[in-house]
Scaffold this motif. Structure first.
Motif: not given
Ligand code: EPZ
Length: 418
Positions: A118, A122, A162-164, A304-305
């Motif tokens: 997807i 990073p 707000p990265s999870v 998004t999920d």
């Molecule tokens: C969590 O992923 C979930 N996974 C994802 O679920 C979910 O889609 C996502 O949060 C958003 O809600 C788990 O919790 C295991 P983010 P995560 O960091 O933590 C960018 C599923 O289907 N980003 O909130 O990886 C990233 O690329 C999965 O169950 C950076 O650029 O998501 C994305 O575009 C899929 N740099 C955005 O932030 C970073 O260091 C949000 O990512 C980290 C993230």
């Protein structure tokens, strides 16, 4: 590789037990490495991502035992090791062991996860967080090498989004840092709130769960703990769509209304009725679905999920629906496969327009990522004839006994082991 064979046309009617949240379980399993005291996790879902994460902490020497109550993790005698690329490649969430290992040993080496279906996904924000807490972080030969021999020091961290995952990394590292850490622009997802509840049970002191500002006191005194994880809102939302798309009625047992407000709002906009039942949430579909406009956003916005699942449903609505994906740059992998089933979808960058109303027809399709795969299952439930879905292992990562739960609600679905 297993296949799913589905013959569409049945209206679903029944009750589905919603399992524990995969995306709450994974950080909590990683967090167990922070503490020398045992952690019991009840309500872990039986999905392969959870098995994978339990195997990873086992590689470090954590003892994992299970009984009727739940899963007990004893990380008293863990040893520093490297999580290799092959392990991490399969599951990005492996990055979540980095902070606990660094906090515990003052050093850690974890393979960079690499991208996934997807998007690039990073981990720069995770690394910035650890550097802000005083670690030296470098990338060497595809590995993240983090060093904090003098320990971690509390800091004011401002996340660029707000990265999870980055919020979870910050929370876990901050519990072991000297002094207080403030995390701004923190993620507010229920899974982050549940991690705070788990860490608090383990002895951490954290304020602000569910808000964009978290305050963590460091140098935690860890204690033995037990934690019951929240139900999986994405699983619940998926079965809500199964009821809606087939014009059926499903009770989502144990689902939490408050975790799905934006999802139920979208369902009601499409003509679906949702109300609290005595065991969870009841979703009543309708023969005539209205189109919908959805933009995915961080919690409490539309998740998004559940975008792929709603897109499958929109192919049944009378009119044009619009989907704007703002979280991941490539989360339309389900579109070509839905088109194979007869859906009318036009893509323009982060926007998809779905023109519904035409009947879908069964065909062989390929699963690509976890949520894209389940959108194909949902479309197959209403497609004329038989649909065969290959690479079903994607589904097993995040859905416990999906075929069985759907069959119990009247779906004509069969898993073929190959
Ligand atoms: C969590 O992923 C979930 N996974 C994802 O679920 C979910 O889609 C996502 O949060 C958003 O809600 C788990 O919790 C295991 P983010 P995560 O960091 O933590 C960018 C599923 O289907 N980003 O909130 O990886 C990233 O690329 C999965 O169950 C950076 O650029 O998501 C994305 O575009 C899929 N740099 C955005 O932030 C970073 O260091 C949000 O990512 C980290 C993230």
């Amino acid at each position: 590789m297993d296949q799913l064979r589905i013959t569409g046309g049945n209206r679903l009617d029944g009750a589905v037990p919603i399992a524990g949240a995969k995306n709450a379980a994974l950080p909590q399993i990683a967090a167990s490495l922070l503490s020398p005291e045992p952690l019991e996790l009840t309500n872990l879902p039986k999905v392969s991502d959870v098995e994978n994460m339990l195997n990873i902490i086992g590689l470090y020497g954590a003892e994992v035992s299970r009984d009727m109550r739940g899963t007990r993790i004893d990380a008293a005698d863990i040893v520093a090791r490297t999580v290799d690329y092959d392990t991490v490649r399969k599951m990005r969430a492996s990055i979540l062991v980095l902070a606990p290992l660094l906090a515990r040993f003052g050093a850690a080496r974890v393979s960079l996860p690499g991208g996934c279906a997807i998007g690039a996904r990073p981990v720069d924000m995770h690394l910035k967080v650890l550097a802000a807490l005083g670690a030296e972080v470098a990338i060497e030969g595809g590995y993240i090498v983090a060093d904090a021999k003098a320990g971690l020091s509390g800091a004011r961290i401002v996340l660029s989004g707000p990265s999870v995952g980055a919020t979870e990394t910050a929370l876990m590292a901050a519990t072991a840092a000297r002094g207080e850490t403030e995390i701004l622009n923190a993620a507010r997802e229920p899974e982050v709130v549940d991690l705070v509840a788990c860490l608090t049970a383990m002895g951490a002191q954290i304020e602000g769960a569910g808000t964009h500002r978290l305050l963590v006191q460091g140098a935690t005194t860890w204690r033995a703990a037990s934690h019951h994880g929240i139900p999986d809102r994405v699983e619940a939302g998926t079965y809500a769509v199964a009821a809606a798309i087939t014009g059926g009625r499903i009770e989502l047992v144990n689902a939490r209304m408050e975790h799905l407000a934006s999802v139920f709002q979208a369902l009601e906009a499409m003509g679906v009725t949702v109300w609290p039942g005595d065991r969870g949430v009841v979703v009543n579909g309708t023969e005539r679905l209205r189109p919908v406009d959805i933009t995915t956003e961080p919690y409490p916005g539309f998740p998004t999920d559940l975008q792929a699942q709603f897109m499958a449903m929109a192919s049944r609505a009378e009119g044009a629906s619009l989907f704007r994906e703002t979280i991941f740059e490539n989360r339309f992998m389900h579109v070509p496969e839905l088109i194979r089933l007869g859906a009318d979808i036009a893509l323009n960058g982060p926007v998809a327009v779905v023109r519904g109303g035409k009947p879908l027809k069964g065909a062989p399709v390929m699963a690509t990522d976890l949520r894209a795969s389940v959108s194909l299952v949902l479309a197959a439930l209403v497609a004329e004839g038989e649909t065969v879905i290959n690479r079903v292992y994607h589904l097993d990562r995040g859905y416990e006994q999906l075929d069985r739960k759907l069959a119990q609600c009247g779906a004509q679905i069969e898993r073929i082991s190959q």
